[in-house]
Design an enzyme around this catalytic site. Sequence first.
Site, short mmCIF file in Angstrom:
data_model
loop_
_atom_site.label_atom_id
_atom_site.label_comp_id
_atom_site.label_asym_id
_atom_site.label_seq_id
_atom_site.Cartn_x
_atom_site.Cartn_y
_atom_site.Cartn_z
N TRP A 14 10.68 1.09 5.21
CA TRP A 14 10.87 0.76 6.63
C TRP A 14 9.73 1.28 7.51
O TRP A 14 9.63 0.91 8.66
CB TRP A 14 12.20 1.34 7.11
N LYS A 15 8.94 2.21 6.98
CA LYS A 15 7.84 2.80 7.76
C LYS A 15 8.40 3.44 9.04
O LYS A 15 9.48 3.99 9.00
CB LYS A 15 6.76 1.75 8.03
N HIS A 98 1.52 6.49 -0.06
CA HIS A 98 1.35 5.19 0.57
C HIS A 98 -0.02 5.11 1.24
O HIS A 98 -0.51 6.11 1.78
CB HIS A 98 2.47 4.95 1.61
N GLU A 100 -0.94 4.02 3.96
CA GLU A 100 -0.97 4.43 5.38
C GLU A 100 -1.07 5.94 5.51
O GLU A 100 -1.69 6.46 6.43
CB GLU A 100 0.27 3.87 6.10
N GLY A 176 0.81 -5.70 5.48
CA GLY A 176 1.04 -6.02 6.88
C GLY A 176 0.07 -7.05 7.43
O GLY A 176 -0.04 -7.24 8.64
N SER A 216 2.86 -7.75 1.87
CA SER A 216 3.28 -9.04 2.41
C SER A 216 4.17 -9.83 1.44
O SER A 216 4.15 -11.05 1.41
CB SER A 216 2.07 -9.89 2.83
N GLY A 237 7.65 -4.11 3.03
CA GLY A 237 7.55 -3.56 4.38
C GLY A 237 8.29 -4.45 5.36
O GLY A 237 9.52 -4.42 5.47
N GLY A 238 7.53 -5.29 6.06
CA GLY A 238 8.08 -6.13 7.14
C GLY A 238 9.37 -6.86 6.79
O GLY A 238 10.34 -6.84 7.55
P1 13P Z 1 4.32 -5.34 4.19
O1 13P Z 1 5.37 -5.92 3.29
O2 13P Z 1 4.73 -5.28 5.63
O3 13P Z 1 2.98 -5.98 3.96
O4 13P Z 1 4.16 -3.81 3.75
C1 13P Z 1 4.01 -3.51 2.42
C2 13P Z 1 4.09 -2.05 2.26
O5 13P Z 1 3.23 -1.31 2.70
C3 13P Z 1 5.27 -1.50 1.57
O6 13P Z 1 5.09 -0.16 1.29
#
Ligand code: 13P
Length: 255
Positions: A14-15, A98, A100, A176, A216, A237-238
Site C-alpha cells: 500500500w506504500k 523496496h 523506494e 508506478g 504496474s 502497488g497502485g
Molecule cells: P505499482 O504496482 O504501483 O507499479 O507498484 C509496484 C510496487 O512498487 C510494489 O511494491
Amino acid sequence: MDKAKRKAIIAGNWKMNKTPKEAKELLTAIAPLVADADCEVIACVPYVDLATAIEATAGTNVKIGAENCHWAASGAFTGEISTGMLKEIGVEYVVLGHSERRQYFGETDETVNKRTKAALAAGLKPIVCVGELLWERECNITEEVIARQIKLDLWDVTEEELKNVVIAYEPVWAIGTGKTATAEQAEEVCAFIRAQLAKLYNQDAADAVTIQYGGSMNDGNADELLSKVNVDGGLIGGASLVAEKFAAIVKAASK
Ligand code: 13P
C-alpha cells in the site's frame, strides 16, 4: 519442481496510502472477494494501519505485512520499528529493500541484509525486493545488478531460513509508471534470480522459493505475467488500493 508446487503469493504494497479507517474499509471490501483464493493473499500496510488491519482480517485468509522493519531488537533508533513490535501484534510478512526505500531513504544492500536476517530470526517472512534502474537495463547490466543484490541481500541467510523468504523482482522503471515489463522480460529475470539462488544454495532450495513480479501489475496484465513458469505471484502497488482490481489479480493467480 514445477511451478504448481510453489506457493503463489499476491501481496499488496500500500506504500504511504490509507489511514487506519480507510484501511479497515478497504480490507473489509477485499476479504469477501478473495475468500476462495487458491493462493496466499497479503496486504502490506503502513505501520499505523497494522493493528486495525489485523483486526479487520481476523478469521479471513488475508494476511498482513509491514513495509519495513529495523534490525535491532530495541534502542536509540528514532522513527524505526522492531521485528518484536511487529510479531507481537500478529504481523506475518515484511517488505524489505523496496526500491523506494533504496532511492529515497538511503537503503543499501547491507541494511537490507541486516533487516532480512533480523526478520527471519524473529519468525517474520521477508519479501525481499530487487530490481534494476532503467539506465542499468539500458547499459545491459541487469543481470549483474540482480546477482549482486541477491547475493548481498541474502548474505548469511541459511538454506533453512530461505524457505521463509519471498523474492520480489521489481524493475524500478516499471514501478508506478504504468510501464509494465513484458511477460518475457519478467520471466527472463525471475528465471535468472532462481538460477542465482541455485548457485548460492542448490536447485531444490531455489525451486521452492516464491518469486514475485512487481511493477504496474494490474487486472489487465496479471494473467499473462503469472502464466510464466518462474513468475509465482505479484507485489502490487497502485492496483492493490482498489478492492476489485486486487481481487481480479488474486483470481488470476488462483487458476
Ligand atoms: P505499482 O504496482 O504501483 O507499479 O507498484 C509496484 C510496487 O512498487 C510494489 O511494491
